[in-house]
Design an enzyme around this catalytic site. Structure first.
Site, PDB file in Angstrom:
ATOM      1  N   GLY A  24       0.826  -1.205   0.000  1.00 33.06           N
ATOM      2  CA  GLY A  24       0.000   0.000   0.000  1.00 33.06           C
ATOM      3  C   GLY A  24       0.856   1.248   0.000  1.00 33.06           C
ATOM      4  N   GLY A  26       0.450   5.920   0.255  1.00 30.72           N
ATOM      5  CA  GLY A  26      -0.357   7.116   0.391  1.00 30.72           C
ATOM      6  C   GLY A  26       0.451   8.332   0.017  1.00 30.72           C
ATOM      7  CG  MET A  28       2.119  12.422   4.221  1.00 28.19           C
ATOM      8  SD  MET A  28       1.652  12.872   5.902  1.00 28.19           S
ATOM      9  CE  MET A  28       3.225  12.805   6.740  1.00 28.19           C
ATOM     10  N   GLY A  29       3.496   8.191   2.768  1.00 29.42           N
ATOM     11  CA  GLY A  29       4.285   7.009   3.069  1.00 29.42           C
ATOM     12  C   GLY A  29       4.006   5.831   2.163  1.00 29.42           C
ATOM     13  CD  GLN A  30       5.052   1.974  -1.165  1.00 25.90           C
ATOM     14  OE1 GLN A  30       5.024   2.865  -1.997  1.00 25.90           O
ATOM     15  NE2 GLN A  30       4.232   0.943  -1.211  1.00 25.90           N
ATOM     16  CG  ASP A 138      -8.533   9.166   7.835  1.00 24.53           C
ATOM     17  OD1 ASP A 138      -9.503   9.585   7.171  1.00 24.53           O
ATOM     18  OD2 ASP A 138      -7.464   8.804   7.329  1.00 24.53           O
TER      19      ASP A 138
END
Length: 426
Positions: A24, A26, A28-30, A138
């Site tokens: 996955g 996003g 900001m991150g992996q 969230d």
């Protein structure tokens, strides 16, 4: 959960975890599938180098501290973290399965019985989070993973302590997922209360049972207008009649009009029991319906070579001879390579019907007479045959060049058990 191969730019190791593939990403991150030196799978989240700055590190450190605080059977547990590393990372429990968004996209909406079970489970989990003084903020379909032991909540990157006005968010900035966001959060109100998670859970359940969210728009500004305008009601089309009152209340525009999480659990129980089931039965059906086949390493690594095992004169594996390596066996000792046993093709099983059955009928589809019911299957998962064990391949050696024997040993033991089972007289 789909696993993609690593790219040439991806790290192969972080904090002692060997990274095996991508699961996955996003803004900001992996997130990678990782494996500890002892073979424990983990979801390893890494901040992208392009966004690493002081504020990102502070937010990431806050997520780590929140994950240290949270506990619960339906929360993905924190395993390890280092927010001060050059590439800040954290490792959480790996839950093998699709998220709710992908499951509905692939298999369609859930029946009302299973949606009510999902609601009771997640409401109870969120109540545990709230008792620890936290809000998720969230919750959305992509943050609900449907694992082999039931659903779990992930991603507390936007979680905050309840009744706190302190925030890392810049003034006049709203963070979260607008399509699952309650009006007060979309308006930037502070402090927020537990009602924000009740609203988001209502949006998740609406998506689970109907395949769509409360508000939909191609333009983000139009979407925010729909969410914050009290004159625009959420779209409840496709919702079964028995769930309309509950979802209407959970998606109420005013926070004080939404039910408490304990009330959500009780109303979900009422929907389940009205259809002639107990809550535990509905939970088992939900897990059976949503559990995905095991595929952690099978799709990443090449198949292992079949082990060489001596046979006795009777054709059975010789345990004493098998203990000796083929390279050290005495001359003249017969050694035969055992391939995975060829078993007859299993007859296709009828897919259990998950449509709600009336009261008084057996929970097992098609079982009417206990004497004629088929024998129980081995307990390797809900209504699923045991999956093959992961096979070692190109990553057969771990960090420092140390060979990893555990996976090969498990495969060898499994194949030996299959040979004995196929040839046993009992």
């Amino acid at each position: 959960m789909p696993i993609a191969p690593l790219s040439p730019h991806d790290p192969t190791e972080l904090g002692g975890y060997e990274l095996l593939g991508r699961i996955g990403q996003g803004g900001m991150g992996q997130v990678y599938l990782g494996e500890s030196p002892g073979g424990e799978p983990a979801a390893v989240k890494v901040i992208k180098p392009s966004v690493v700055d002081s504020e990102t590190r502070q937010r990431f450190a806050q997520e780590v501290e929140i994950l240290k605080t949270i506990w619960g059977a339906r929360i993905a547990a924190l395993l390890d973290a280092d927010p001060e590393a050059d590439r800040p990372w954290l490792a959480t429990e790996y839950i093998e399965g699709l998220d709710l968004s992908r499951h509905v996209a692939s298999h369609g909406p859930l029946p009302s019985l299973l949606t009510a079970s999902l609601g009771a489970t997640l409401a109870e989990a969120l109540a545990t989070v709230h008792k620890q003084g936290l809000l998720h903020r969230d919750l959305k379909p992509a943050n609900v993973l449907l694992g082999p032991n039931g659903p779990k909540i992930i991603d507390f990157g936007l979680a905050v302590f309840a009744e706190s006005s302190v925030s890392l968010t810049a003034p006049n900035t709203v963070v979260g997922t607008p399509s699952c966001m309650p009006p007060e959060q979309a308006n930037g109100e502070k402090p927020l209360t537990s009602a924000v998670d009740v609203y988001a859970l209502g949006a998740v359940l609406l998506f689970a049972v109907s395949g769509h969210l409360p508000y939909q728009a191609a333009n983000i500004h139009v979407l925010f207008h729909q969410v914050t305008d009290p004159a625009i009601a959420p779209d409840l089309s496709g919702v079964p009649d028995e769930l309309v009152p509950l979802l209407t209340a959970m998606l109420a525009h005013q926070a004080q009009d939404r039910p408490a999480l304990d009330d959500v659990v009780q109303q979900c129980r009422a929907v389940i029991e009205a259809q002639g089931f107990k809550v535990a039965q509905a939970r088992r059906r939900l897990t059976t319906h949503t559990a995905a086949p095991t595929q952690i390493l099978d799709d990443l690594l090449p198949p292992a070579e079949a082990p060489t095992v001596p046979l006795s004169p009777t054709g059975q594996p010789d345990a004493e001879a098998a203990a000796a390596s083929p390279s050290t066996a005495e001359p003249g000792t017969a050694a035969t390579q055992i391939l995975p046993p060829t078993l007859p093709e299993p007859k296709p099983e009828r897919t259990p019907t998950l449509v709600d059955s009336p009261k008084g009928q057996s929970e097992t589809p098609g079982a009417t007479d206990p004497a004629q019911s088929p024998p129980p299957k081995p307990a390797s998962g809900p209504d699923r045959a045991p999956s093959s064990l992961p096979a070692p391949g190109s990553r057969a050696k771990g960090r420092g060049g140390r060979p990893r024997h555990s996976a090969q040993a498990r495969i060898t033991a499994q194949r030996l058990r299959e040979v004995y089972a196929a040839r046993a007289t009992f």
